[in-house]
Design an enzyme around this catalytic site. Structure first.
Site, PDB file in Angstrom:
ATOM      1  N   GLN A 110       0.822  -1.215   0.000  1.00 22.99           N
ATOM      2  CA  GLN A 110       0.000   0.000   0.000  1.00 22.99           C
ATOM      3  C   GLN A 110       0.858   1.268   0.000  1.00 22.99           C
ATOM      4  OE1 GLN A 110      -2.249  -0.403   3.612  1.00 22.99           O
ATOM      5  NE2 GLN A 110      -0.546   0.125   4.945  1.00 22.99           N
ATOM      6  N   LYS A 111       2.129   1.145   0.356  1.00 23.18           N
ATOM      7  CA  LYS A 111       2.991   2.318   0.455  1.00 23.18           C
ATOM      8  C   LYS A 111       3.289   2.957  -0.903  1.00 23.18           C
ATOM      9  CE  LYS A 111       3.541   2.294   4.954  1.00 23.18           C
ATOM     10  NZ  LYS A 111       3.030   3.402   5.796  1.00 23.18           N
ATOM     11  N   ASP A 112       3.039   2.229  -1.993  1.00 22.28           N
ATOM     12  CA  ASP A 112       3.174   2.845  -3.314  1.00 22.28           C
ATOM     13  C   ASP A 112       2.292   4.089  -3.424  1.00 22.28           C
ATOM     14  OD1 ASP A 112       4.834   0.785  -4.053  1.00 22.28           O
ATOM     15  OD2 ASP A 112       3.500  -0.048  -5.580  1.00 22.28           O
ATOM     16  N   ALA A 122       3.881   7.061  -1.366  1.00 26.30           N
ATOM     17  CA  ALA A 122       5.180   7.453  -1.921  1.00 26.30           C
ATOM     18  C   ALA A 122       4.993   8.241  -3.212  1.00 26.30           C
ATOM     19  CB  ALA A 122       6.042   6.222  -2.161  1.00 26.30           C
ATOM     20  N   THR A 136       7.738   1.430   2.466  1.00 27.53           N
ATOM     21  CA  THR A 136       7.792   2.778   1.903  1.00 27.53           C
ATOM     22  C   THR A 136       9.120   2.992   1.193  1.00 27.53           C
ATOM     23  OG1 THR A 136       6.377   3.613   3.671  1.00 27.53           O
ATOM     24  CG2 THR A 136       7.586   5.253   2.394  1.00 27.53           C
TER      25      THR A 136
END
Length: 332
Positions: free
Chosen positions: A47-49, A52, A79
């Site tokens: 989910q950090k895409d 970022a 991340t």
């Protein structure tokens, strides 16, 4: 909804629009219906895409981030991977301060993606010069033409999920969602997604997941940062020893704490029973869901969405490694 059909200009165009999948077996004894939002379908496998890319593109629009600049960040791994991937595509160098709690798989992946990695001790106070928070700050100050992403204290963290994850879930569930279960670390996912969903229907309950050894649950209940709550734990990307301003505690209805061992076994159950190769924190989310069910938070009419943050390939040397599980005392 059509997911990522056709030719894309770059891998970054694949961020978001992740699938929602009905859980068939791991929740069969629980009241209600359960659905997993599979964030491992992002190109960076987490989910950090979302955050970022949102933070980087915002910095580009403001002229803060220009070609040849260096991205600096504090990360438990996911991340950092997203930023390294974005850096490779857009032409930025990436320097990451990583907790030594992060799996070796994650650290190796970051280096493979061209990032400079500084491994820092996890079990020190947040303001200790050795902590990954302070190391990232120092690197930023010492590195010309660098930008510190600062996900824990960056409002764009939650904004990314408000603009993408929340609307996706609302559309995918056709507005039927009654409960959202989310791991709380930086707090961006639970805050942004939760805010959007509550704006659509204030009756939706936002159920947080915290780790035993973290301060978030007590802070939510009392407004007090109690450092006596802090103790070492193994789950990555969950809980904190400080209070991230990226977390909007007003959006969250309640927190439940989970243990390292139960989260590990829950993740392994998801793999074996659903065929979904998920990360450690996904197990924490499932375990918390079971605990919420035991406390009668759900009814037969409940439509519960669990956000599964990342992919199991990043934990091959941890929860999917029998030797590691034995060292932790989780299995004989």
């Amino acid at each position: 909804m059509t997911r990522n059909q056709g030719i894309k200009d770059s891998i970054l165009d694949l961020v978001g629009q992740t699938p929602l999948v009905k859980l068939q077996r791991v929740t069969k004894d629980l009241k209600g219906s359960y659905f997993a939002k599979l964030e491992a379908f992002n190109p960076g496998l987490s989910q950090k895409d979302r955050i970022a890319l949102h933070i980087v593109e915002n910095a580009e629009k403001k002229g803060i981030l220009t070609k040849g600049a260096t991205i600096v960040e504090t990360t438990s791994g996911n991340t950092g991977y997203s930023l390294a991937m974005i850096g490779l595509v857009k032409g930025y160098k990436c320097i990451l301060a990583v907790s030594d709690k992060s799996s070796q798989d994650k650290i190796d992946l970051l280096k493979t993606m061209g990032a400079e990695v500084h491994v820092c001790p996890a079990n020190v106070p947040a303001d200790d010069p050795r902590s990954y928070y302070e190391v990232a700050k120092r690197i930023h100050l010492e590195t010309p033409n660098s930008v510190y992403i600062n996900q824990y204290f960056n409002e764009l963290n939650s904004e990314a999920h408000y603009k993408t994850t929340g609307p996706e879930i609302w559309k995918q569930t056709e507005g039927k969602i009654t409960h959202l279960v989310v791991a709380s670390g930086t707090g961006g996912t639970i805050s942004g997604t939760g805010q959007y969903l509550k704006e659509q229907n204030p009756n939706i309950k936002i159920l947080g997941v915290d780790a035993i050894g973290s301060v978030l649950k007590k802070y939510h209940e009392t407004g007090e940062l109690d450092l006596n709550e802090v103790s070492p734990y193994k789950i990555e990307g969950l809980g904190k020893n400080l209070i991230p301003t990226a977390t909007n505690f007003d959006v969250i209805d309640i927190y439940e704490k989970v243990s390292d061992k139960e989260a590990a076994f829950a993740a392994r159950d998801i793999v074996q029973q659903e065929g979904i190769f998920c990360g450690y924190t996904c197990g924490a989310v499932l375990q918390a869901t079971k605990q919420y069910n035991a406390q009668n938070y759900f009814t037969e009419d409940s439509f519960v969405v669990l956000i599964f943050p990342d992919h199991g390939s990043r934990y091959m040397n941890k929860i999917y490694n029998a030797k590691w599980m034995k060292i932790q005392g989780f299995i004989d």
